[in-house]
Design an enzyme around this catalytic site. Structure first.
Site, short mmCIF file in Angstrom:
data_model
loop_
_atom_site.label_atom_id
_atom_site.label_comp_id
_atom_site.label_asym_id
_atom_site.label_seq_id
_atom_site.Cartn_x
_atom_site.Cartn_y
_atom_site.Cartn_z
N CYS A 106 41.73 -50.67 -43.05
CA CYS A 106 40.49 -50.50 -42.29
C CYS A 106 39.75 -51.81 -42.06
CB CYS A 106 39.57 -49.50 -42.99
SG CYS A 106 40.37 -47.91 -43.16
N HIS A 120 33.15 -49.65 -39.50
CA HIS A 120 34.39 -48.89 -39.54
C HIS A 120 34.04 -47.40 -39.64
CE1 HIS A 120 38.30 -47.52 -40.33
NE2 HIS A 120 37.96 -47.00 -41.49
N ASN A 142 39.47 -41.24 -38.21
CA ASN A 142 39.62 -42.60 -38.73
C ASN A 142 40.90 -43.19 -38.13
OD1 ASN A 142 39.94 -44.93 -40.20
ND2 ASN A 142 39.79 -43.96 -42.21
#
Ligand code: ACO
Length: 332
Positions: A114, A259, A289
């Site tokens: 990430c 993020h 995500n």
């Protein structure tokens, strides 16, 4: 010294929409559980197999080059951030360079999950400021849907992830008042096993066995609460670090592009930063995500919605597997 800056961004998501209700047909979960805990309503999956991270990156890269007003021939280097590379090796950056018709252009894969896009941004910035390269294509791209478990055993992770790609073209900023003002990177491997795919791995001989497959060792495993706690500590910490480095305060932030692992994480981070919720860009509701692709995808959304005005200070922060975390401030 010349600063680096983002000259253009682009993104691409596959057309197949997978809702929480679709997942509830495959495992014991519900739209209510997923949405309440994560903010996610739907995500995108590749339409069929044989589409890799490098394939999703092609339209995203083309859009970023068009936005920047450059041609493939103007790109001096590629950085490709992904945790779902097309192959174990070589890196997806090499595949993307080939598919975009860029023979000889160097390509570096970044494996920082990430935080991958911000780690890549730091390398890009160093290359540009050192005068090594003029224009760098920085990509985040992920195909998660072929690597998650559609069963109760994997449901905690499976419901979170989606496929997608985002890209940015970086070059020199026109003056020292604009561009990347600060960046900070961190890692702490004590959390490595709290979020990982364990096998196949070089520690095992052979690297994959039938027993490992039966045990689902090739699927991501996550201690969700542990990751959550770290994320809500480290993201505000690194945000303050990069703002301090840039000589700015929270009041100077025009937009926050975090993020997107969980809407609740980002709401808590914004609250801890005492940052107005309206300044936070979210795209998790539609895409889940998308790890390394998330930040450039969210940035592209912000551009398309005209949220980034001339001179805007944009704060970035990410936390993910490793553990790794990173932050940056860019003035557009
Ligand atoms: N549907 C329904 N129930 C579920 C699901 C699901 N999809 N997943 C887990 N559950 C159950 C659990 O089994 C548990 O049941 P039990 O109480 O009977 O044992 C219950 O729901 C609660 O589970 P928790 O794990 O405690 O749920 P939590 O409230 O912590 O939420 C979540 C889980 C959403 C994953 C959260 O922990 C989170 O977002 N963590 C951070 C994720 C993250 O940031 N990842 C990093 C980025 S990814 C990367 O870098 C690769």
């Amino acid at each position: 010294m010349t600063r680096s800056t983002i000259l253009g961004v682009g993104s691409y998501t596959p057309s197949k929409v997978v809702t929480n209700d679709d997942l509830a047909k495959l495992m014991t979960t519900s739209d209510e559980w997923i949405h309440k805990r994560t903010g996610i309503k739907e995500r995108r999956y590749i339409e069929h197999d044989d589409i890799g991270a490098s394939d999703l990156a092609i339209p995203a890269s083309k859009a970023a080059m068009e936005h920047a007003g450059v041609e493939p021939g103007d790109i001096d280097a590629i950085i490709f951030a992904t945790l779902s590379p097309d192959y174990t090796f070589p890196g997806s950056g090499c595949l993307l360079g080939d598919k975009l018709g860029m023979p000889g252009v160097p390509a570096l894969d970044v494996r920082n999950q990430c935080s991958g896009f911000l780690y890549g941004l730091s390398v890009t910035d160093a290359w540009i400021r050192a005068g090594m390269y003029k224009n760098v294509l920085l990509v985040g791209s992920e195909v998660h849907s072929t690597g998650i478990e559609f069963a109760d055993r994997g449901r905690d992770v499976t419901v979170l992830f989606g496929d997608g790609a985002g890209a940015a073209v970086l070059g020199r900023s026109k003056d020292d008042d604009h561009g990347l003002l600060s960046i900070a990177l961190h890692a702490d491997g004590t959390g490595a096993r709290d979020l990982c795919i364990d096998a196949p791995g070089s520690r095992y001989m052979p690297r994959m066995t039938h027993d490992m497959l039966d045990d689902g060792r090739h699927y991501p495993k996550m201690k969700g609460k542990q990751v959550f706690r770290w994320a809500i500590d480290k993201m505000p910490e690194v945000a303050h670090e990069v703002l301090d480095k840039a000589g700015l305060g929270i009041k100077d932030v025009d937009l926050f592009v975090p993020h997107q692992a969980n809407m609740r994480i980002n709401q808590l981070v914004a609250w801890r930063l005492e940052l107005d919720e309206e300044k936070v860009v979210h795209n998790i509701e539609k895409y889940g995500n998308t790890t390394a692709a998330t930040i450039p995808m969210a940035l592209d959304k912000a551009f398309k919605e005209d949220l980034i005005k001339k001179g805007a200070n944009v704060l970035f922060a990410a936390f993910g597997a490793g553990f790794t975390w990173a932050g940056a401030v860019m003035r557009f």
